[in-house]
Design an enzyme around this catalytic site. Sequence first.
Site, PDB file in Angstrom:
ATOM      1  N   PHE A  90       2.485   7.571  -0.534  1.00 14.40           N
ATOM      2  CA  PHE A  90       1.679   6.349  -0.545  1.00 14.40           C
ATOM      3  C   PHE A  90       0.288   6.662   0.031  1.00 14.40           C
ATOM      4  CE2 PHE A  90       0.546   2.109   1.257  1.00 14.40           C
ATOM      5  CZ  PHE A  90       0.456   1.449   0.044  1.00 14.40           C
ATOM      6  N   ASP A 161       5.814  11.377   8.767  1.00  9.96           N
ATOM      7  CA  ASP A 161       5.688  10.058   8.135  1.00  9.96           C
ATOM      8  C   ASP A 161       7.094   9.700   7.636  1.00  9.96           C
ATOM      9  OD1 ASP A 161       5.308   7.809   6.627  1.00  9.96           O
ATOM     10  OD2 ASP A 161       3.480   8.516   5.648  1.00  9.96           O
ATOM     11  N   HIS A 164       9.966   6.146   4.825  1.00 11.83           N
ATOM     12  CA  HIS A 164      11.098   5.978   3.903  1.00 11.83           C
ATOM     13  C   HIS A 164      12.424   6.355   4.556  1.00 11.83           C
ATOM     14  CE1 HIS A 164       8.347   6.824   0.138  1.00 11.83           C
ATOM     15  NE2 HIS A 164       7.894   5.866   0.915  1.00 11.83           N
ATOM     16  N   GLN A 187       7.500  -2.617   6.373  1.00 13.70           N
ATOM     17  CA  GLN A 187       6.988  -3.464   5.282  1.00 13.70           C
ATOM     18  C   GLN A 187       8.179  -3.933   4.441  1.00 13.70           C
ATOM     19  OE1 GLN A 187       6.970  -1.820   2.086  1.00 13.70           O
ATOM     20  NE2 GLN A 187       6.092  -3.545   0.950  1.00 13.70           N
ATOM     21  N   LYS A 190      10.942  -1.838   2.758  1.00 12.99           N
ATOM     22  CA  LYS A 190      11.539  -0.727   3.506  1.00 12.99           C
ATOM     23  C   LYS A 190      12.987  -1.011   3.921  1.00 12.99           C
ATOM     24  CE  LYS A 190       7.824   1.806   3.301  1.00 12.99           C
ATOM     25  NZ  LYS A 190       6.914   0.934   2.542  1.00 12.99           N
ATOM     26  N   ARG A 219      -5.880  -1.137  26.848  1.00 18.46           N
ATOM     27  CA  ARG A 219      -5.393  -1.306  28.222  1.00 18.46           C
ATOM     28  C   ARG A 219      -4.552  -0.086  28.612  1.00 18.46           C
ATOM     29  NH1 ARG A 219      -4.212  -6.884  26.187  1.00 18.46           N
ATOM     30  NH2 ARG A 219      -5.949  -8.137  26.938  1.00 18.46           N
ATOM     31  N   TYR A 226      -7.969  -7.474  32.051  1.00 20.20           N
ATOM     32  CA  TYR A 226      -9.322  -7.319  31.503  1.00 20.20           C
ATOM     33  C   TYR A 226      -9.880  -5.945  31.883  1.00 20.20           C
ATOM     34  CZ  TYR A 226     -13.841  -8.748  29.697  1.00 20.20           C
ATOM     35  OH  TYR A 226     -14.995  -8.827  28.944  1.00 20.20           O
ATOM     36  N   ARG A 236      -0.416  -5.263  18.141  1.00 20.49           N
ATOM     37  CA  ARG A 236       0.918  -5.622  18.635  1.00 20.49           C
ATOM     38  C   ARG A 236       1.708  -6.417  17.600  1.00 20.49           C
ATOM     39  NH1 ARG A 236      -2.587  -7.340  22.951  1.00 20.49           N
ATOM     40  NH2 ARG A 236      -2.249  -9.456  22.204  1.00 20.49           N
TER      41      ARG A 236
HETATM   42  C1  LIG Z   1       5.154   7.173   2.805  1.00 22.87           C
HETATM   43  C2  LIG Z   1       4.499   5.963   3.358  1.00 22.87           C
HETATM   44  N1  LIG Z   1       3.720   6.080   4.440  1.00 22.87           N
HETATM   45  C3  LIG Z   1       3.108   5.020   4.998  1.00 22.87           C
HETATM   46  C4  LIG Z   1       3.257   3.757   4.473  1.00 22.87           C
HETATM   47  C5  LIG Z   1       2.499   2.618   5.071  1.00 22.87           C
HETATM   48  O1  LIG Z   1       3.287   1.627   5.603  1.00 22.87           O
HETATM   49  P1  LIG Z   1       2.786   0.097   5.681  1.00 22.87           P
HETATM   50  O2  LIG Z   1       2.890  -0.480   4.319  1.00 22.87           O
HETATM   51  O3  LIG Z   1       3.726  -0.512   6.660  1.00 22.87           O
HETATM   52  O4  LIG Z   1       1.379   0.113   6.181  1.00 22.87           O
HETATM   53  C6  LIG Z   1       4.082   3.580   3.356  1.00 22.87           C
HETATM   54  C7  LIG Z   1       4.274   2.218   2.821  1.00 22.87           C
HETATM   55  O5  LIG Z   1       4.596   1.935   1.726  1.00 22.87           O
HETATM   56  C8  LIG Z   1       4.710   4.707   2.771  1.00 22.87           C
HETATM   57  O6  LIG Z   1       5.485   4.587   1.683  1.00 22.87           O
END
Ligand SMILES: Cc1ncc(COP(=O)(O)O)c(C=O)c1O
Length: 389
Positions: A90, A161, A164, A187, A190, A219, A226, A236
């Site tokens: 992605f 990363d 998935h 997301q 997922k 922070r 502050y 967050r």
């Molecule tokens: C391989 C990969 N990395 C990063 C992301 C990014 O995630 P998000 O959509 O939560 O920003 C995705 C999302 O589809 C992804 O498939």
Amino acid sequence: MTRKPIRTRPFPFWPIFGKPEEKRLLRVLRSGKWGRLHGAEVAAFEKRFAEMHGCKHGIAVVNGTVSLRIALIATGIRAEDEVIVPPYTFFSTASAVVEANAVPVFADIDLDTFNIDPAAIEAAITPRTRAIIPVHFAGQPADMDAIMAIAARHKLIVIEDAAHAHGASYKNRPAGSIGRLASFSFQSSKNLTAGEGGVITTNDDTLADACRSIQNCGRVPKGVWYEHHVISGNYRLSEFQGAVLNAQLDRLKAQTRTRDRNGKYLAARLAKLPGLYPQKRSADCTRHSYHLFMMHVDSSRDLFVKRLQAEGIPCSAGYGFSLHQQPFFRNRAFGPYLPNARVNYENVSCPNSDLICRQAIWLEQNMFLGPRSDMDDIGLAFEKIFSNS
Ligand SMILES: Cc1ncc(COP(=O)(O)O)c(C=O)c1O
């Protein structure tokens, strides 16, 4: 060809939710503690998710794009440092690098596993390389032993990363527990979701503090409200998202087992068809999370996708082209980032990724949450198309 489709019933609906989600959400609602600074859900989720990975720290953030960027910035990546990424992933895997003011360098994937090829990583290393972001594509862990060995030899930071790969494992180690840091996405598509969201996992106390600080307006753990120390933002999660994630996490283990069992079964069945190549499973993949079930076909992919859909099997062709061919890279539309970098993505060569973009078929994770007979329907649809063509 007979007109009646093989499958007329829908596959399992996603997301799966029920009373536990409702109960937690209502509890947050009624508590009036809707933000993570005041409630307990996000903090509890971070702890549980980190523990599930054998990690000391989990830092929840707004999505899996921001989590990559925060992880990169926390490592102290500097302007125009190079970060090696795969071209079959992605957008965010590489855009987060640009947003950290660093240069994504593409290293091709392996044709069997669709994961970044360690030999291509090695060939892409220059004196400016600082980090590698392997993606556990579709939910099969990348070749982490080889990648960690390269990283150790060249003093590089590995950020997994794992967007998935919730619940996946490599040699019985959870995906997301092997690099210096890892990034997950929650997301809506997922395997673990709250509509949006992300988390960073790490065992490194200093990096965890840096991530927490960037997540929370700069922070610092013992600072006052502050008091802002570093460039950052408010990334967050809300307590509502934390509530959903806690309930979804209770379901993840059983769901992952079901996906893995079904995916394995279907892969064995489809591998018998000539010219069809399901993602090869490495012996090191002790649990596949099957966020996607992927394969590639020798010919007529687009027609194949249409025929499968006509047989009642939801599927897609996935990415239409490799990531470095995006207009973003071709036009170097980097906004304020990389103002001085002399990068040119026109001549990047990743033939394996290009081939998979032309030949891939994707089935989505929810299709693997039902009984084995669902897999038989998918298998029958493929077999019918083969016997008719
Ligand atoms: C391989 C990969 N990395 C990063 C992301 C990014 O995630 P998000 O959509 O939560 O920003 C995705 C999302 O589809 C992804 O498939």
